[in-house]
Design an enzyme around this catalytic site. Structure first.
Site, PDB file in Angstrom:
ATOM      1  N   ASP A   1     102.175  42.276  10.442  1.00 11.39           N
ATOM      2  CA  ASP A   1     103.356  42.383  11.291  1.00 11.39           C
ATOM      3  C   ASP A   1     103.257  43.611  12.314  1.00 11.39           C
ATOM      4  O   ASP A   1     104.211  43.762  13.039  1.00 11.39           O
ATOM      5  CB  ASP A   1     104.645  42.060  10.781  1.00 11.39           C
ATOM      6  CG  ASP A   1     105.036  43.393   9.858  1.00 11.39           C
ATOM      7  OD1 ASP A   1     104.235  44.101   9.331  1.00 11.39           O
ATOM      8  OD2 ASP A   1     106.088  43.202   9.604  1.00 11.39           O
ATOM      9  N   GLU A   2     102.265  44.681  12.282  1.00  8.39           N
ATOM     10  CA  GLU A   2     102.446  45.815  13.363  1.00  8.39           C
ATOM     11  C   GLU A   2     100.767  46.231  13.431  1.00  8.39           C
ATOM     12  O   GLU A   2      99.892  46.113  12.758  1.00  8.39           O
ATOM     13  CB  GLU A   2     103.359  46.867  12.602  1.00  8.39           C
ATOM     14  CG  GLU A   2     102.691  47.416  11.233  1.00  8.39           C
ATOM     15  CD  GLU A   2     103.683  48.645  10.880  1.00  8.39           C
ATOM     16  OE1 GLU A   2     104.115  49.322  11.719  1.00  8.39           O
ATOM     17  OE2 GLU A   2     104.292  48.756   9.787  1.00  8.39           O
TER      18      GLU A   2
END
Length: 361
Positions: A110-111
């Site tokens: 997610d990043e």
């Protein structure tokens, strides 16, 4: 370097998806939207993987026991994690990144860091590039992302958290000193509860305080970490965005069915060593020199112990033997019980370097 010989300022974007796992579940199931969603199995041994923004005001956050989350918010909806699905959505988001720059360094599903110094699109600025990326993510996935834009990775990561969710914050080069002056030291990666208390004892509460104390004092007190703190307090972080991140560690871990004392962990360490070794043989192109033992106590304190033998481990059995021996370095009360066991390999070098190190000893 630029054409005039001066050091070129990088333009780094850190993109962080908003409550990613929970947001995917809410996107895919309209009945979950606007409701407190906890991504976790509702069982005594489970921990929270993610919590929606509706669940967070109740004090629910990732890594807390699922049963505690249920007590904090009895109306929370528990959804078991589906990492296969999350990986597929993450791959879709990464494809969006790659339209804007080939320099993408994923940190997790997610990043990611993106170097947009020279974007693949015609863009007036890194700020506009980040906006375009976030807009594409929203349009194509139905999810929102927050972004930080700054001259380096350290500042970009802090900035991405500044206006969450669905926000963007920019730190321009001439703003760095002022931004850091009042930055709480707790926002510096690596400054946890223990380190924060040590700094507080020195009357250090902000990055500005770190700068005022000076590198010499910090190095004397904390060694290499003190030097790094001094650099970050000045906004210095020369780490490049690495498109092909080599694994820093290959590991396997498992939450036990019941909490066990240290002396009963050997078979579980062996089991995790077998898994880690299989992953290592399948994935690693370099040689791992360091063995890591990870434990989590019954009250959720994480412990790691590591050892670099003269020769890198050559089998799962050798890996397990070293990991088991690391129990002697835990240094905890004998009645302490543990809920999680992990075994890992780190300290990767190429094969020639590994042979050279062995020869030197």
């Amino acid at each position: 370097m630029s054409t005039d010989g001066t050091k070129r300022v990088r333009k780094i974007v850190h993109v962080d998806m908003d409550a990613f796992y929970a947001s995917v579940e809410q996107r895919d199931n309209p009945e979950l939207r606007g409701r407190p969603v906890v991504v976790a199995r509702r069982s005594p041994r489970a921990v929270v993987t993610a919590a929606s923004y509706e669940a967070r005001p109740f004090g629910i956050h990732s890594a807390m026991p699922a049963m505690r989350a249920a007590k904090l918010c009895p109306d929370a909806i528990f959804v078991p994690p589906d990492f296969t699905h999350y990986k597929a959505v993450s791959a879709q988001i990464r494809e969006i990144f790659l339209r804007y720059t080939p320099h993408v360094e994923p940190l997790s599903l997610d990043e990611a860091y993106l170097d947009v110094t020279d974007p693949l699109i015609s863009s007036p600025s890194a700020t506009e590039t980040a906006r375009a990326i976030r807009a594409a993510i929203r349009e194509e996935t139905g999810l929102t992302a927050s972004a930080g834009v700054a001259p380096n990775k350290f500042l970009a990561k802090i900035a991405s958290d500044w206006r969450k969710p669905d926000g963007q914050f920019v730190i321009k080069p001439h703003q760095v000193e002022r931004f850091l002056a009042d930055l709480d030291v707790g926002r510096i990666h690596g400054v946890g509860r223990v380190m924060r208390s040590k700094l507080a004892a020195m009357d250090i509460a902000t990055a500005g305080d770190l700068r005022a104390v000076g590198a010499a004092v910090l190095i004397e007190r904390f060694g290499r970490w003190g030097r790094r703190l001094s650099e970050l307090a000045e906004g210095v972080d020369d780490r490049p965005v690495k498109s092909d991140r080599e694994a820093a560690q290959i590991s396997a871990e498992d939450t036990l069915r019941e909490d066990l004392p240290l002396f009963e962990l050997a078979p579980h360490i062996q089991r995790m060593a077998d898994k880690a070794w299989a992953n290592y043989r399948r994935k690693a192109e370099r040689v791992a020199c360091t063995v890591v033992l990870k434990l989590k106590t019954s009250d959720f304190q994480s412990l790691t112990r590591s050892y670099t033998p003269v020769s890198p481990p050559r089998s799962a059995a050798e890996l397990a033997a070293i990991a088991c021996a690391l129990r002697n370095r835990v240094g905890r009360p004998p009645n302490e019980r543990y809920r999680l066991v992990g075994v890992g390999l780190s300290g990767f070098v190429d094969g020639h370097e590994a042979m050279l190190q062995t020869a030197l000893f």
